[in-house]
Design an enzyme around this catalytic site. Structure first.
Site, PDB file in Angstrom:
ATOM      1  N   GLY B 303       0.499  -0.829  -0.194  1.00 12.55           N
ATOM      2  CA  GLY B 303       0.016   0.048  -0.097  1.00 12.55           C
ATOM      3  C   GLY B 303       0.922   1.269   0.267  1.00 12.55           C
ATOM      4  O   GLY B 303       1.312   1.295  -1.101  1.00 12.55           O
ATOM      5  N   SER B 304       0.280   2.081   0.636  1.00 15.35           N
ATOM      6  CA  SER B 304       1.182   3.271   0.486  1.00 15.35           C
ATOM      7  C   SER B 304       2.182   3.499   1.166  1.00 15.35           C
ATOM      8  O   SER B 304       2.336   4.457   0.112  1.00 15.35           O
ATOM      9  CB  SER B 304      -0.475   4.216   1.283  1.00 15.35           C
ATOM     10  OG  SER B 304      -1.336   4.890   0.834  1.00 15.35           O
ATOM     11  N   THR B 305       2.919   2.952   1.667  1.00 16.21           N
ATOM     12  CA  THR B 305       3.992   2.829   2.427  1.00 16.21           C
ATOM     13  C   THR B 305       4.843   3.061   0.501  1.00 16.21           C
ATOM     14  O   THR B 305       5.693   3.410   1.044  1.00 16.21           O
ATOM     15  CB  THR B 305       5.035   2.215   3.106  1.00 16.21           C
ATOM     16  OG1 THR B 305       4.171   1.003   2.591  1.00 16.21           O
ATOM     17  CG2 THR B 305       3.865   2.387   4.222  1.00 16.21           C
ATOM     18  N   LYS B 307       5.186   4.688  -1.118  1.00 16.33           N
ATOM     19  CA  LYS B 307       4.724   6.191  -1.697  1.00 16.33           C
ATOM     20  C   LYS B 307       6.457   6.929  -1.359  1.00 16.33           C
ATOM     21  O   LYS B 307       6.400   7.752  -2.565  1.00 16.33           O
ATOM     22  CB  LYS B 307       3.404   7.278  -1.496  1.00 16.33           C
ATOM     23  CG  LYS B 307       2.365   7.077  -2.704  1.00 16.33           C
ATOM     24  CD  LYS B 307       1.095   7.543  -1.835  1.00 16.33           C
ATOM     25  CE  LYS B 307      -0.110   6.710  -2.052  1.00 16.33           C
ATOM     26  NZ  LYS B 307      -1.527   7.199  -1.137  1.00 16.33           N
TER      27      LYS B 307
END
Lengths: 371, 595
Positions: B303-305, B307
């Protein structure tokens, strides 16, 4: 004790002729021995699962007969001493032969026989008896009596040592050899033979090293402490170090808990730990005193039999104490040998009492035999 | 008086020796007898005897003196400790075992071999196997007598009765005095910390062969040496991570989780926990599924990690700057998918805003600007497409699309479509913060730090520190804040594959990656929870910011003290200045952004 100087009763003559100093010293040793048994044996008794005072009781019970025997024998004249020794030697030799057939094997050797419920170690009785009998044979031969003294002495020696080696008991054989050697030496053995005899003893020791595995392992361990288990010796050394000058106090020793024979062969180490250096030096001095005083008495004696026989008894007593103390102090390889009077041991105590009685009888001041 | 008399004339001892033969005090006749013995033979004999007696006496007194001196030497001058004690210590130290000990980085023993005994039997040498079985069952209550009897009468010439017999039991068996029993010396592997390092260490089988973890991966080293194997793990860090992860899993009823602490400068793993775990002393007592290593073997869409990597990649490639931005007002529709923002702003967002709002739309557009081939090359360089060459066999192989189409470029920008292990992520984040060098992860203590591989420029690394710090102050990482430690971080909440639309909204992988101190990063702390459930306190939310960030913050707080990292004044002007990034006013007011 008030005994008149002109008292001519048996006791009166005894009192004024016996070596009272030696008598006192031996009695002190015997009492110290009981004390040491009290101190060293309960831990052993507990280990083998008997009543803690088992050994103390046995030692105390035998102490009185031993002292009585000593006094009784010291009353005898040299001829009776000789007769007693002859009978004792005969009996011991028979029992020594007996151990080979009916002996109880303890720790790899058969040294004990059971007689009427008592366990007897005949080799202990053989030593003083041999000293006196051999002394007589040497003196008789030396003074020209018509008996083959040297040959008989040698044969007797060979028989006794042979029986001891069959048990096997190299330690006692060594003591008997030393007695025989010193007596032969005093009896005027030519110097060439003296040298040969010394060489013979050395080669006998070397021989023992190769013939008896336990002798070999002990000497190996003495020469190279890393070669094997030096547990007892390390513990004994530790005991003396723990004791220091004044000791840890009676009953306060800890090393006795871990030495298997603390009440017998290693009693000196227990003394070292609990009573300290000064007490141990006193013990050594006591032994030395008895031996040296004996020699001094003998030196003034004019009776060759008394000289040679008494010297034999002194050599037995002195050598036994020296070997025990020296091996406890790791000066020499360990040799299972009791410390006279201090170690626990019924046969040893009784035999010592008789032996010291003989010594006292032989060193009594007698008319016409003083130089 | 010589000559013929010598042999014939015999002295009369009775008269000489016994005063009793002379009654009364008349001793004269006895005294008169003495001169009769002063003939030559007697005199010579007694003189020889006396001189030789002196020699004997001298030798004996010398011996007594020697004994006395030795006594003084031993009792007064020898010290009790000097002789025997060191010898024992040395022999104990040289003890050899078949398998080397494993220690943590500070020398704390975490696995070692103890000598034990196994009891075996040779039934054919037994007198009465049935009786033997009955007696043995009394010593070992856990053995069934009937089963034991069957074993001993089976006709097999050699059977094991009991492994790992204690000395007490051994003595009890000896006392039974049963012939045909044998004791075999062998070794037992012991893990003094129990489950604490289960997945790091692995375990061994009864014959001492490594079956998992370091025990398997370092088998040849452990077998071939007596020197302890020193791990990079610090048991104190491990304990903190273990405890906090367990607490989070219990609180949020997660089915599992993982926690990692790595050193960004050296790549060393200081703590590595996977849950549920097992006790390596008794691995068979736990379900087999517990041996699954979520930290290095399980691969997840994190997921967003991701980014963090996406933003760094965009900045490093030069397609954008911190001052630029993207329009995030409309969801992206591509073929049958729609890319939405969780916290949609529906407006133009700057790059820092995209990061702290965790905008999927903005991230996807950034990635498209970089382009699929460059993104794949970047991921490749960052090690995201290969298994990590770790010292344990449990290393997961990342899953990525065969054809790196634009749609995947977009999803990978926010951490979907590329599955990696949590360790991949921790290793990559370390490279983003340490000045741009990828340090290969290791479980062994590193004395010589390798140079590493450059993945982004130092400037980008500096920007990433500022962005992660910003996110922890204003964005989704507030729960991981520890005052004074300059913590930075990024949340990640991914839906697990499954369900009707390809993903399951209720099955989340919620994570938080923290790093500190951002002024000069030392440690990355990564916490992943598998399928956490929201609670009343989290208002039902189970996202990374709610469930994983507090655990990461707790670990940071605990290990900072152990590592000796002192808190600083975070509001000091020079620090404020160094970390300043211009944001629109609205962002700064946003209080409860915790995705």
């Amino acid at each position: 004790m008030a005994i008149a100087r002109n008292d001519t009763s048996v006791l009166g003559r005894w009192w004024w002729t016996v070596d009272r100093w030696t008598l006192v010293a031996v009695t002190v040793l015997a009492v110290l021995g009981l004390l040491m048994t009290l101190s060293a044996s309960p831990s052993v008794a507990e280990r083998i699962g008997v009543d803690p005072l088992h050994f103390v009781r046995k030692q105390a019970v035998l102490l009185l007969p031993a002292l009585v025997a000593m006094l009784g024998v010291s009353l005898m004249d040299p001829r009776s001493v000789r007769r007693l020794a002859l009978m004792m030697l005969g009996g011991s030799i028979l029992l020594l032969i007996g151990t080979l057939f009916i002996g109880a094997e303890i720790k790899g050797a058969t040294r004990w026989v059971s007689i009427a419920g008592f366990t007897v170690q005949p080799s202990e009785f053989a030593k003083p008896a041999f000293a006196v009998v051999a002394g007589w044979l040497f003196a008789a031969r030396r003074l020209g009596e018509p008996i083959p003294g040297y040959a008989l002495a040698c044969a007797l020696y060979a028989l006794v040592v042979g029986l001891l080696l069959l048990q096997p008991d190299v330690g006692q054989a060594t003591v008997v050899t030393a007695i025989f050697g010193v007596q032969f030496f005093l009896a005027g053995l030519p110097m060439v033979l003296v040298i040969l005899m010394v060489m013979g003893s050395v080669s006998a020791l070397v021989g023992a090293y190769f013939v008896f595995p336990h002798v070999q392992s002990r000497i190996d361990r003495f020469l190279d402490p890393t070669a094997g288990d030096t547990y007892q010796i390390d513990k004994a050394r530790e005991a003396f170090m723990n004791g220091g000058l004044f000791g840890r106090g009676p009953g306060e020793g800890i090393v006795k808990m871990s030495i298997p024979d603390s009440h017998a062969d290693f009693v000196f180490a227990v003394a070292g730990e609990e009573f300290g250096l000064i007490a141990c030096l006193l013990i050594v001095a006591l032994f030395a005193f008895i031996v040296m005083r004996g020699f001094a008495r003998v030196l003034q004696d004019n009776d060759l039999f008394a000289v040679i026989a008494a010297t034999g008894l002194l050599v037995q007593f002195g050598l036994q104490s020296l070997i025990n103390m020296a091996s406890t102090l790791s000066l020499i390889p360990t040799k299972g040998m009791t410390l006279p009077f201090l170690s626990y041991g019924g046969s040893s105590l009784l035999a010592l009492g008789i032996g010291m009685g003989m010594l006292l009888a032989l060193t009594r001041r007698r008319l016409g035999v003083l130089s | 008086m010589i000559g013929p008399f010598r042999r014939t004339r015999r002295p009369k001892p009775p008269e000489l020796y016994s005063p009793r033969s002379k009654p009364g005090g008349d001793r004269r006749p006895v005294l008169n007898c003495a001169p009769t013995r002063t003939d030559g033979t007697f005199r010579r004999a007694i003189e020889t005897g006396r001189s030789r007696l002196l020699i004997t006496g001298a030798v004996m007194s010398f011996a007594f003196v020697a004994v006395g001196l030795r006594l003084v030497d031993l009792a007064a001058f020898a010290s009790p400790t000097a002789t025997s004690a060191p010898m024992h210590a040395e022999t104990a130290y040289r003890m050899h075992t078949d398998r080397a000990t494993i220690t943590d980085r500070n020398g704390v023993i975490v696995a070692t071999s103890l000598t034990t005994t196994s009891l075996a039997a040779r039934p054919d040498r037994m007198l009465d196997p049935v009786d033997a079985a009955r007696k043995l069952a009394q010593v070992f209550p856990e053995l069934d007598p009937a089963e034991l009897t069957a074993k001993l009468t089976s006709g097999s010439p050699f059977v094991y009765i009991h492994r790992k017999v204690t000395p007490k039991m051994e003595q009890a068996v000896m006392e039974l005095g049963i012939p045909g029993l044998e004791f075999e010396r062998d070794e037992t592997r012991v893990y003094p910390h129990g489950p604490l390092m289960a997945h790091v260490l692995g375990f061994t089988d009864v014959d001492g062969r490594g079956l998992a973890g370091i025990e398997q991966g370092m088998e040849s080293v452990l077998k071939g040496s007596d020197d302890p194997l020193r791990l990079s793990i610090d048991v104190r860090f491990q304990h903190a991570a273990h405890q906090e992860l367990k607490k989070a899993i219990d609180t949020y009823s997660a089915i599992g989780g993982a926690a990692l602490v790595t050193d960004v400068r050296t790549g060393e793993i200081l703590a590595m926990v996977s849950m549920p775990d097992f006790d390596p002393n008794h691995p068979a007592d736990s379900p087999a599924v517990n041996r699954f290593n979520r930290a290095t073997f399980g691969t997840y869409e994190l997921g967003s990690t991701f980014k963090i990597f996406n933003t760094a990649m965009a900045l490093d490639s030069g397609v954008t700057t911190l001052a630029d931005g993207y329009d995030a007002s409309e969801p992206i529709r591509i073929s049958r998918f729609t890319i939405n923002d969780y916290h949609a702003k529906n407006r133009f967002l700057t790059v820092p805003e995209i990061f702290i709002y965790s905008s999927n739309i903005g991230s996807a557009k950034m990635a498209l600007d970089v382009g699929p081939p460059a993104q794949k090359a970047f991921m490749e360089r960052l090690g995201m497409l290969q298994p990590i060459a770790l010292e344990i066999p449990e290393t997961g192989r990342p899953q990525y699309p065969d054809v790196w189409a634009p749609i995947y470029t977009m999803t990978i920008s926010y951490g979907h479509g590329l599955s990696v292990t949590p360790l991949h992520l921790a290793e990559g984040v370390g490279a983003m913060l340490n000045g741009g060098m990828l340090m290969p992860a290791t479980l062994l203590a590193r004395d010589n730090v390798p140079t590493g591989r450059r993945v982004v420029s130092e400037q980008v690394s500096y920007d990433m520190r500022r962005l992660m710090r910003l996110n922890a102050v204003y964005g989704s990482g507030k729960a991981a804040q520890v005052n004074g430690l300059m913590v930075g971080g990024k949340t990640g909440t991914a839906e697990k594959p499954g369900g009707s639309k390809g993903y399951n909204r209720r099955s989340l992988i919620s994570s938080f990656v923290a790093a500190f101190p951002m002024t000069d990063p030392r440690y990355v702390v990564y916490v992943v929870l598998d399928e956490p459930q929201g609670t009343k306190e989290t208002y039902g939310y189970a996202t990374g910011g709610w469930v994983a960030a507090p655990a990461a913050g707790a670990i940071v707080e605990r290990i900072a003290g152990i590592a000796g990292i002192a808190p600083i004044e975070e509001n000091a002007p020079e620090i404020q200045h160094a970390f300043a990034i211009d944001l629109p006013e609205e962002t700064k007011k946003l209080a409860s952004l915790r995705q």
